[in-house]
Design an enzyme around this catalytic site. Structure first.
Site, mmCIF file in Angstrom:
data_model
loop_
_atom_site.group_PDB
_atom_site.id
_atom_site.type_symbol
_atom_site.label_atom_id
_atom_site.label_comp_id
_atom_site.label_asym_id
_atom_site.label_seq_id
_atom_site.Cartn_x
_atom_site.Cartn_y
_atom_site.Cartn_z
ATOM 1 N N TRP A 102 3.125 7.764 19.788
ATOM 2 C CA TRP A 102 1.489 8.136 19.779
ATOM 3 C C TRP A 102 0.786 8.417 21.259
ATOM 4 C CZ3 TRP A 102 -0.556 10.083 15.836
ATOM 5 C CH2 TRP A 102 -0.035 9.737 14.662
ATOM 6 N N ASP A 172 -5.648 2.763 22.883
ATOM 7 C CA ASP A 172 -5.371 3.396 21.564
ATOM 8 C C ASP A 172 -5.114 2.260 20.398
ATOM 9 O OD1 ASP A 172 -4.937 4.259 18.868
ATOM 10 O OD2 ASP A 172 -3.584 5.769 19.695
ATOM 11 N N LYS A 196 -5.749 2.010 9.471
ATOM 12 C CA LYS A 196 -4.770 1.142 9.478
ATOM 13 C C LYS A 196 -5.220 -0.347 9.279
ATOM 14 C CE LYS A 196 -2.322 4.597 10.945
ATOM 15 N NZ LYS A 196 -2.352 4.999 12.376
HETATM 16 C C1 LIG Z 1 -2.112 6.606 13.262
HETATM 17 C C2 LIG Z 1 -2.267 6.599 14.647
HETATM 18 C C3 LIG Z 1 -2.993 7.616 15.075
HETATM 19 C C4 LIG Z 1 -3.364 8.815 14.614
HETATM 20 O O1 LIG Z 1 -4.195 8.505 13.734
HETATM 21 P P1 LIG Z 1 -4.952 9.861 12.779
HETATM 22 O O2 LIG Z 1 -6.209 9.188 12.349
HETATM 23 O O3 LIG Z 1 -4.116 10.335 11.785
HETATM 24 O O4 LIG Z 1 -5.376 10.913 13.789
HETATM 25 C C5 LIG Z 1 -3.083 7.455 16.631
HETATM 26 N N1 LIG Z 1 -2.523 6.524 17.214
HETATM 27 C C6 LIG Z 1 -2.096 5.350 16.719
HETATM 28 C C7 LIG Z 1 -1.412 4.220 17.514
HETATM 29 C C8 LIG Z 1 -2.090 5.369 15.145
HETATM 30 O O5 LIG Z 1 -1.221 4.335 14.593
#
Ligand SMILES: *Cc1c(COP(=O)(O)O)cnc(C)c1O
Length: 360
Positions: A102, A172, A196
């Site tokens: 990521w 993030d 998540k």
């Molecule tokens: C799932 C995830 C993303 C991407 O998320 P989307 O909503 O599919 O764009 C980005 N960063 C992390 C750490 C993630 O777990």
């Protein structure tokens, strides 16, 4: 059919109590004769739902008053571009820590807008650890420092918050927000895709210090301008209204459970049980450095990769779903977010024990 135990990395499990409440309110929200997703986002009813969700999130994370909470769209990935667009503020470069897939995606996207300096990377050891503070070669002239506190795919979690001095810190938190207490004041911006640990896909939460707003890159779409989003209560255009409502139900549920500290106690217990079993099994293994093991995403391999398909098949039959590891790393991964109960983890461990015994 009975509810299964869902270990999906995302879109992930939601609390059963939340799904029941949403189901009960689906056709007739609070006696109005229509569902919340059929209602104008400008109606007083919807606005109160939206504001309550924000307030509950503020309470859960003790978000200081000088931070805006934005309910945006486009997932966490859209933030990979919005962050440079909104936070470069005339500067030419940004620092990024590369701790996994990521981070790498965020870096790739940011390169479209500025010079990206990768100030530390754990790629040398296949992203099996998080770079330490001493590893960071930070630049004082960077617009911000970006990192991924919990790498969802590698199952790697930072055990510290990087000290970046006066340079704004951006994180993030897609896969670990609300799993442990967090000092928001240490960050310039926190973002998290909802699917998540918050609610349904379609929503991304951005928590941003307000003094950073107002100066965007030329050409930034209006819908991606944080200042415009903040000035309009995240309703410059139609928001992901149902996802926002459902996130609100999850926040209320978290408060009922005792908030983030109470969830953290359970999360630590769940993760410890699973890692302890893996480490002692002689059959399963987790490659991540001890102090960087994620409490939300637990990747593990079997003694022989040839057993993977059988493991998945038998787990499915037992109602233990979505344990297949990310296509890029193989093996297994159990995502044990807030909504995944301790009972689910116990059932997983019992199955793993039985499988190991039969295939030793
Ligand atoms: C799932 C995830 C993303 C991407 O998320 P989307 O909503 O599919 O764009 C980005 N960063 C992390 C750490 C993630 O777990």
């Amino acid at each position: 059919m009975a509810r299964v135990f869902n270990f999906c990395a995302g879109p992930a499990a939601l609390p059963e109590a939340v799904l029941k409440k949403a189901a009960a309110e689906m056709q007739d929200w609070h006696g109005k004769g229509l569902s919340i997703m059929e209602m104008s986002h400008r109606s007083p009813e919807y606005v109160s739902v939206a504001q309550q969700a924000e307030q509950d999130l503020r309470d859960l994370l003790s978000i200081p008053a000088n931070y805006k909470v934005l309910f945006m769209q486009g997932g966490a990935s859209a933030q990979f571009s919005m962050i440079p667009m909104n936070l470069l503020r005339g500067k030419k470069s940004a620092d990024y820590i590369n701790s996994g897939q990521w981070s790498a995606k965020a870096i790739k996207e940011a390169r479209q807008y500025c010079e990206v300096r990768v100030v530390a990377s754990s790629e040398d050891e296949n992203f099996s650890y998080a770079p330490s503070q001493a590893d960071l070669k930070l630049n004082a002239d960077a617009a911000y420092v970006h990192y991924t506190p919990n790498e969802t795919i590698g199952g790697v979690e930072f055990d510290y918050i990087p000290d970046t001095g006066d340079v704004p810190l951006v994180a993030d938190f897609s896969s670990s927000i609300l799993s442990a207490q967090l000092d928001v004041s240490k960050f310039a911006l926190i973002y998290a895709g909802a699917q998540k640990n918050i609610g349904p896909a379609g929503l991304c939460i951005v928590i941003v210090r307000e003094d950073l707003l107002g100066e965007v890159l030329t050409g930034t779409p209006t819908t991606m301008n944080y200042q415009v989003t903040a000035d309009n209560g995240s309703m410059y255009n139609t928001p992901a209204s149902y996802s926002w409502y459902l996130a609100g139900l999850v926040f209320a549920w978290l408060k009922e459970q005792g908030g983030v500290p109470a969830m953290n106690v359970i999360n630590l217990r769940k993760a410890k049980k699973l890692y302890d079993y893996i480490d002692g099994s002689g059959f399963y293994a987790n490659p991540v450095k001890m102090n960087n093991r994620s409490i939300m995403n637990v990747p593990f391999t079997l003694k022989a990769a040839a057993l993977d398909a059988q493991f998945i098949k038998e787990a499915d039959a037992k109602g233990l779903l979505n344990l297949k590891g990310h296509r890029s790393v193989g093996g297994m991964r159990a995502s044990i977010y807030n909504a995944v109960s301790e009972q689910a983890v116990d059932a997983l461990i019992a199955f793993m024990q039985d499988f190991a015994k039969r295939n030793a």
